[in-house]
Design an enzyme around this catalytic site. Structure first.
Site, PDB file in Angstrom:
ATOM      1  N   LYS A  34       0.833  -1.209   0.000  1.00  0.00           N
ATOM      2  CA  LYS A  34       0.000   0.000   0.000  1.00  0.00           C
ATOM      3  C   LYS A  34       0.869   1.260   0.000  1.00  0.00           C
ATOM      4  O   LYS A  34       0.666   2.164  -0.811  1.00  0.00           O
ATOM      5  CB  LYS A  34      -0.928  -0.051   1.223  1.00  0.00           C
ATOM      6  CG  LYS A  34      -1.876   1.117   1.353  1.00  0.00           C
ATOM      7  CD  LYS A  34      -3.106   0.738   2.152  1.00  0.00           C
ATOM      8  CE  LYS A  34      -2.876   0.745   3.655  1.00  0.00           C
ATOM      9  NZ  LYS A  34      -2.669   2.088   4.213  1.00  0.00           N
ATOM     10  N   ARG A  63       3.112   5.909  -3.299  1.00  0.00           N
ATOM     11  CA  ARG A  63       4.279   6.714  -3.693  1.00  0.00           C
ATOM     12  C   ARG A  63       4.566   6.584  -5.182  1.00  0.00           C
ATOM     13  O   ARG A  63       5.052   7.532  -5.815  1.00  0.00           O
ATOM     14  CB  ARG A  63       5.488   6.296  -2.846  1.00  0.00           C
ATOM     15  CG  ARG A  63       5.369   6.804  -1.394  1.00  0.00           C
ATOM     16  CD  ARG A  63       6.124   5.943  -0.426  1.00  0.00           C
ATOM     17  NE  ARG A  63       6.192   6.478   0.917  1.00  0.00           N
ATOM     18  CZ  ARG A  63       5.250   6.330   1.856  1.00  0.00           C
ATOM     19  NH1 ARG A  63       4.131   5.676   1.572  1.00  0.00           N
ATOM     20  NH2 ARG A  63       5.406   6.838   3.074  1.00  0.00           N
ATOM     21  N   GLY A 117      -5.025   7.951   5.361  1.00  0.00           N
ATOM     22  CA  GLY A 117      -4.125   8.928   5.979  1.00  0.00           C
ATOM     23  C   GLY A 117      -2.912   9.199   5.105  1.00  0.00           C
ATOM     24  O   GLY A 117      -2.430  10.335   5.017  1.00  0.00           O
ATOM     25  N   SER A 164       7.288   9.040  12.092  1.00  0.00           N
ATOM     26  CA  SER A 164       6.155   8.823  11.196  1.00  0.00           C
ATOM     27  C   SER A 164       6.577   9.059   9.760  1.00  0.00           C
ATOM     28  O   SER A 164       7.038  10.146   9.402  1.00  0.00           O
ATOM     29  CB  SER A 164       5.024   9.796  11.559  1.00  0.00           C
ATOM     30  OG  SER A 164       4.196  10.022  10.436  1.00  0.00           O
ATOM     31  N   ASP A 195       1.842  -1.260  11.766  1.00  0.00           N
ATOM     32  CA  ASP A 195       0.546  -1.698  11.207  1.00  0.00           C
ATOM     33  C   ASP A 195       0.260  -3.169  11.502  1.00  0.00           C
ATOM     34  O   ASP A 195      -0.852  -3.643  11.258  1.00  0.00           O
ATOM     35  CB  ASP A 195       0.518  -1.458   9.694  1.00  0.00           C
ATOM     36  CG  ASP A 195       0.503   0.028   9.361  1.00  0.00           C
ATOM     37  OD1 ASP A 195       0.157   0.838  10.247  1.00  0.00           O
ATOM     38  OD2 ASP A 195       0.843   0.390   8.222  1.00  0.00           O
ATOM     39  N   ARG A 220      -6.610   1.791  17.947  1.00  0.00           N
ATOM     40  CA  ARG A 220      -6.361   0.343  17.921  1.00  0.00           C
ATOM     41  C   ARG A 220      -6.031  -0.221  19.301  1.00  0.00           C
ATOM     42  O   ARG A 220      -6.206  -1.415  19.526  1.00  0.00           O
ATOM     43  CB  ARG A 220      -5.254   0.012  16.906  1.00  0.00           C
ATOM     44  CG  ARG A 220      -5.737   0.172  15.479  1.00  0.00           C
ATOM     45  CD  ARG A 220      -4.686  -0.162  14.440  1.00  0.00           C
ATOM     46  NE  ARG A 220      -5.268  -0.046  13.104  1.00  0.00           N
ATOM     47  CZ  ARG A 220      -4.556   0.076  11.979  1.00  0.00           C
ATOM     48  NH1 ARG A 220      -3.246   0.092  12.038  1.00  0.00           N
ATOM     49  NH2 ARG A 220      -5.170   0.179  10.808  1.00  0.00           N
ATOM     50  N   ARG A 257      -7.571  -3.263   9.268  1.00  0.00           N
ATOM     51  CA  ARG A 257      -6.623  -4.166   9.939  1.00  0.00           C
ATOM     52  C   ARG A 257      -7.240  -4.810  11.185  1.00  0.00           C
ATOM     53  O   ARG A 257      -6.875  -5.925  11.549  1.00  0.00           O
ATOM     54  CB  ARG A 257      -5.326  -3.441  10.266  1.00  0.00           C
ATOM     55  CG  ARG A 257      -4.614  -2.924   9.003  1.00  0.00           C
ATOM     56  CD  ARG A 257      -3.148  -2.726   9.202  1.00  0.00           C
ATOM     57  NE  ARG A 257      -2.610  -1.853   8.171  1.00  0.00           N
ATOM     58  CZ  ARG A 257      -2.332  -2.232   6.922  1.00  0.00           C
ATOM     59  NH1 ARG A 257      -2.559  -3.480   6.535  1.00  0.00           N
ATOM     60  NH2 ARG A 257      -1.851  -1.363   6.047  1.00  0.00           N
TER      61      ARG A 257
HETATM   62  C1  S3P Z   1       2.396   4.872   6.254  1.00  0.00           C
HETATM   63  C2  S3P Z   1       2.979   5.223   7.453  1.00  0.00           C
HETATM   64  C3  S3P Z   1       2.467   4.787   8.759  1.00  0.00           C
HETATM   65  C4  S3P Z   1       1.525   3.613   8.623  1.00  0.00           C
HETATM   66  C5  S3P Z   1       0.523   3.810   7.529  1.00  0.00           C
HETATM   67  C6  S3P Z   1       1.220   3.990   6.198  1.00  0.00           C
HETATM   68  C7  S3P Z   1       2.974   5.379   5.002  1.00  0.00           C
HETATM   69  O1  S3P Z   1       1.775   5.857   9.356  1.00  0.00           O
HETATM   70  O2  S3P Z   1       0.861   3.367   9.853  1.00  0.00           O
HETATM   71  O3  S3P Z   1      -0.354   2.706   7.442  1.00  0.00           O
HETATM   72  O4  S3P Z   1       2.640   4.859   3.918  1.00  0.00           O
HETATM   73  O5  S3P Z   1       3.775   6.308   5.060  1.00  0.00           O
HETATM   74  P1  S3P Z   1       2.515   7.015  10.207  1.00  0.00           P
HETATM   75  O6  S3P Z   1       3.420   7.739   9.319  1.00  0.00           O
HETATM   76  O7  S3P Z   1       1.410   7.887  10.710  1.00  0.00           O
HETATM   77  O8  S3P Z   1       3.211   6.283  11.311  1.00  0.00           O
END
Ligand code: S3P
Length: 429
Positions: free
Chosen positions: A21, A26, A94, A167, A315, A346, A388
């Protein structure tokens, strides 16, 4: 959709899990910002990544597919996006939102982005703050913390940002904005988060350097369209890895899974817990390492998961919590407060749902304490609209006595539309 899960005797066989994902998002983003054509194979046809595709179509990028996992993007170049006529819809994603905010911050036009009920409650100030420092202007509720957000992008200046959280979404938002600024933009994190943005930026021709937990990108690069194959998603593989680990006499092979060291914490932790995990056919897909994973079950024992390990399996914690429920002893997850701001809270969701299976769980402010080893009893679970959670509870149901029902399980399509088919393929009743 309600999903009914019956216990299985063992898991056997071989599957290929869908594309990663994070990497799929990206690939669209950099393909759109590059010059020329980008062809992506094994693109994840999940709802989150399709939301990213739709956002770029709204921004005027010509994209064909995905058809059978192949996406063809006619890159618009760094300065080729156009003002969207409609509100951009990030759905449940997100990653779409936070990374898009970084890109929109660099555009000389106005845009508005929103999401579903869950996404519109998640914190965005973590990216709007540094992007404002770079010169973008936002308008949104709670001091630019909540979607919907309006963005007026424009001339950005480079910054050296010190992120309080490990993050990849924060890091990537700032690095992507840094593409539009003249000079060097850097992000320093407390511990290393997934590095797919850095790897893909390099693959498309940008200059990116990493030193410790600091990543630096050189602004205004020449990004060139490229061909790439997305590795299988280790976060999707995780459900079957745990299922095979907790169900005696199981052995499965998961083909072509991404084993990037910033993502592969689950392999190390399952090995520590007593599962047999072997990697074969190690190879590269572009900048990303890939392998076939063979996993067999055993008597699992408890462990402690904290600190720098957390971002490497963030995750996978819902399904690792299921492994912990089946392992002898008390497993502790700490330093995982970020779980409270994912697609659901979660920590609270796992404490409530695992208790329904009969597991003794203590909720910590930043984690969980799980007293494992008792037989799980089938139950009716909630997904909290969180893909999830739904899949982790399905895995618990495989190892439980009696039947388990997961309510509102349709959200699995966010990251793994074929989850149930894959499960049926591996199950021996
Ligand atoms: C992700 C980063 C993580 C992850 C999300 C995907 C990404 O989140 O939990 O499922 O693709 O950059 P955070 O950057 O908020 O930790």
């Amino acid at each position: 959709m309600r999903l009914t899960i019956k216990p299985v005797r063992q898991l056997k066989g071989q599957i290929t899990v869908p594309g990663d994902k994070s990497i799929s998002h990206r690939a669209v983003m950099l393909g759109a910002l590059a010059r020329g054509t980008t062809v992506v194979e094994n693109f994840l046809m999940g709802e989150d990544c399709l939301a990213t595709v739709n956002c770029f179509k709204e921004l005027g990028v010509h994209i064909e597919g995905p058809v059978d996992g192949r996406l063809t993007i006619q890159g618009a170049g760094l300065d080729g996006l156009r003002e969207p006529a409609r509100v951009l819809d990030a759905g449940n994603s997100g990653t779409t939102t936070r990374l898009m905010l970084g890109i929109l911050a660099g555009q000389p036009f106005c845009s508005v982005i929103t999401g579903d009920e869950s996404l519109n409650k998640r914190p965005m100030a973590r990216v709007t703050k540094p992007l404002s420092q770079m010169g973008a202007v936002f308008l949104g509720r709670q001091d630019n913390n909540l979607l919907p957000l309006a963005v007026r992008g424009g001339k950005l200046k480079p910054i050296d940002f010190i992120s309080p959280v490990a993050s990849a979404q924060i890091k990537s938002a700032v690095l992507l904005a840094g593409l539009f600024a003249h000079g060097q933009t850097s992000v320093t994190e407390p511990t290393v988060s997934r590095d797919h943005t850095e790897r893909m930026l390099r693959y498309f021709g940008a200059e990116v350097t990493t030193s410790g937990t600091t990543v630096t990108v050189q602004g205004r690069p020449r990004l060139e369209g490229n061909r790439l194959r997305v590795p299988g998603d280790i976060s999707s593989a995780a459900f079957f890895m745990v299922a095979a680990a907790i169900i005696p006499d199981s052995q499965i092979t998961l083909e072509g899974v991404g084993i990037n060291p910033t993502r592969s914490g689950i392999i190390e932790v399952l090995q520590q817990m007593g599962a047999q995990v072997r990697l074969i056919n190690q190879r590269q897909y572009g900048q990303e390492p890939v392998a076939d994973i063979i996993i067999a079950g055993g008597e699992l024992r408890s462990t402690e998961i904290a600190g720098a390990m957390i971002p490497k399996l963030i995750d996978e914690i819902p399904v690792l919590a299921v492994a912990a429920a089946c392992a002898k002893g008390t497993t502790v997850f700490r330093d995982a407060g970020e779980l409270r701001v994912k697609e659901s809270d979660r920590i609270a969701a796992l404490a409530t749902e695992l208790a329904k299976f009969g597991t003794a769980v203590e909720e910590l402010p930043d984690g969980l304490m799980i007293h494992g080893g008792t037989t799980l009893t089938g139950t009716t679970c909630r997904s909290y609209g969180d893909h999830r959670m739904a899949m982790a509870m399905a895995v618990a149901g495989l190892a439980a006595q009696g039947q388990t029902v997961i309510e509102d399980a349709g959200c699995m399509a966010v990251s793994y539309p074929g989850f149930v088919d894959a499960l049926n393929k591996l199950s021996v009743e």
